[in-house]
Motif scaffolding. Structure first.
Motif, PDB file in Angstrom:
ATOM      1  N   PHE A   1      48.019  30.801  66.314  1.00 15.09           N
ATOM      2  CA  PHE A   1      46.866  31.689  66.180  1.00 15.09           C
ATOM      3  C   PHE A   1      46.495  31.861  64.706  1.00 15.09           C
TER       4      PHE A   1
ATOM      5  N   THR B   1      44.967  33.870  61.184  1.00 13.34           N
ATOM      6  CA  THR B   1      44.911  35.170  60.517  1.00 13.34           C
ATOM      7  C   THR B   1      44.312  35.000  59.130  1.00 13.34           C
TER       8      THR B   1
ATOM      9  N   LEU C   1      49.206  42.017  61.441  1.00 13.29           N
ATOM     10  CA  LEU C   1      48.760  41.719  62.796  1.00 13.29           C
ATOM     11  C   LEU C   1      48.488  43.036  63.526  1.00 13.29           C
TER      12      LEU C   1
ATOM     13  N   GLY D   1      48.923  43.818  69.742  1.00 13.32           N
ATOM     14  CA  GLY D   1      48.688  42.454  70.177  1.00 13.32           C
ATOM     15  C   GLY D   1      49.967  41.744  70.592  1.00 13.32           C
TER      16      GLY D   1
ATOM     17  N   ALA E   1      50.645  38.654  69.924  1.00 15.66           N
ATOM     18  CA  ALA E   1      51.087  37.812  68.812  1.00 15.66           C
ATOM     19  C   ALA E   1      52.052  38.573  67.904  1.00 15.66           C
ATOM     20  N   CYS E   2      51.754  39.844  67.649  1.00 15.35           N
ATOM     21  CA  CYS E   2      52.631  40.653  66.808  1.00 15.35           C
ATOM     22  C   CYS E   2      54.012  40.797  67.440  1.00 15.35           C
TER      23      CYS E   2
ATOM     24  N   HIS F   1      45.809  35.620  70.011  1.00 17.74           N
ATOM     25  CA  HIS F   1      46.471  36.866  69.610  1.00 17.74           C
ATOM     26  C   HIS F   1      46.884  37.686  70.830  1.00 17.74           C
TER      27      HIS F   1
END
Length: 337
Positions: free
Chosen positions: A196, A198, A213, A217, A219-220, A249
């Motif tokens: 992803f 950023t 992040l 989310g 992804a975090c 994300h």
């Protein structure tokens, strides 16, 4: 009755679309896309940001900060770059020669006031975290900015979108007057992967790196669980594919073949590298700080590698500053999605 309801809905949609067209006509912006992609190396005559005190320039901080939050606006500075005052002001300008001169108001294109909210301590020193308090700019005139604020209030309050209320929207426009590098993060856990983009990241010392992040989310959570990632810069001509990965994300980890990785892997962590990679950093998570919608993740750098001699790093700026540049004859080299 049913026919009347349909008529009312059609009339409402037509009115909403008409109002949107009117706002777009009078917002003063010369681009339809809010963020303009570009190759950072060919973006000439960029704006600079100067730490000031009483309008006197103290230091050029253009390359001495990491942009790690937009709701609220968050910058990070290493202790060698800033003294750690409780409140600071950054002035954005194209016209300055002497690093200690009094900056004339006519040369000030934007101002950003910030307050210190936290800090990280690392072996190299302290990393100060600042939150935006107030911003103002002259990228477009006051009337155009008022129209843009109306558009923001009416059309950006929607599910999945982060609404930037009141002055925060202007602060974000200012922060994106600097080209912000859009990088790709590779993460893996239990044999599954995610990839992803950023643009909220940057080095804050010789050995440490920050990435922000959204704390809610997926992804975090994946990055925190894995504890190790690879962040890669990519070639600008991959801009459409990179933007399309934004949805990841909020996606679960998946098998490797679901992603467009290239054939290479990182040297130490053996993680797959993305398409069109220029350079990568291998990072290990050591700490975090949550503020607003963001979780700011502190990493120790394990390794850094350059893979391409031909570099056109994918970045983007806000169209309000892009509009100012166009009106003042400055080049843009924008990649329109």
């Amino acid at each position: 009755m049913y026919f009347l309801l349909i008529q009312k809905k059609i009339f409402l949609v037509l009115n909403i679309n008409l109002l949107k067209k009117i706002l777009n006509k009078f917002n003063g912006l010369l681009y339809s896309q809010e963020y303009l992609c570009l190759a950072r190396e060919s973006f000439t005559q960029p704006i600079h940001g100067y730490l000031t005190r009483n309008n006197t320039v103290i230091k050029d901080i253009t390359k001495l900060h990491a942009f790690v939050g937009y709701s609220p606006l968050i910058f990070a500075f290493a202790s060698g770059s800033i003294s750690g005052d409780e409140v600071i002001e950054i002035i954005f300008s194209h016209e300055i020669d002497d690093a200690t001169e009094l900056l004339p108001e006519k040369n000030c294109l934007a101002r950003l006031q910030m307050k210190k909210i936290s800090q990280f301590t690392v072996p190299e020193g302290i990393i100060f975290i600042y939150e935006g308090v107030k911003g103002k700019h002259l990228f477009v005139n006051t009337f155009n900015q008022w129209i843009t604020q109306i558009d923001n209030r009416l059309y950006n309050r929607k599910p999945g979108n982060v609404y930037l209320e009141k002055n925060l929207y202007k602060q974000v426009q200012i922060a994106y007057s600097f080209p912000r590098t859009i990088s790709l993060i590779s993460v893996s856990y239990n044999g599954e992967f995610n990839l992803f983009p950023t643009d909220l990241h940057g080095p804050v010392s010789e050995d440490h790196y920050l990435i922000s992040l959204r704390h809610e989310g997926k992804a975090c959570a994946q990055v925190e669980k894995a504890g190790q990632i690879v962040i890669s810069t990519v070639q600008s001509h991959a801009f459409k594919e990179v933007y399309a990965l934004g949805k990841n994300h909020m996606q679960e980890l998946r098998s490797k073949d679901q992603f467009k990785f290239n054939e290479g892997i990182s040297e130490k962590l053996r993680l797959p590298l993305p398409f069109q990679v220029i350079e990568y950093r291998e990072l290990e998570l050591t700490g975090s700080y949550q503020h607003g919608i963001h979780k700011i993740l502190l990493f120790r750098m394990l390794n850094r590698a350059n893979l391409s001699s031909e570099v056109h790093t994918l970045s983007h700026i806000h169209c309000s500053y892009g509009t100012w540049r166009l009106k003042h004859g400055l080049p843009g080299n924008y990649l329109i999605r």
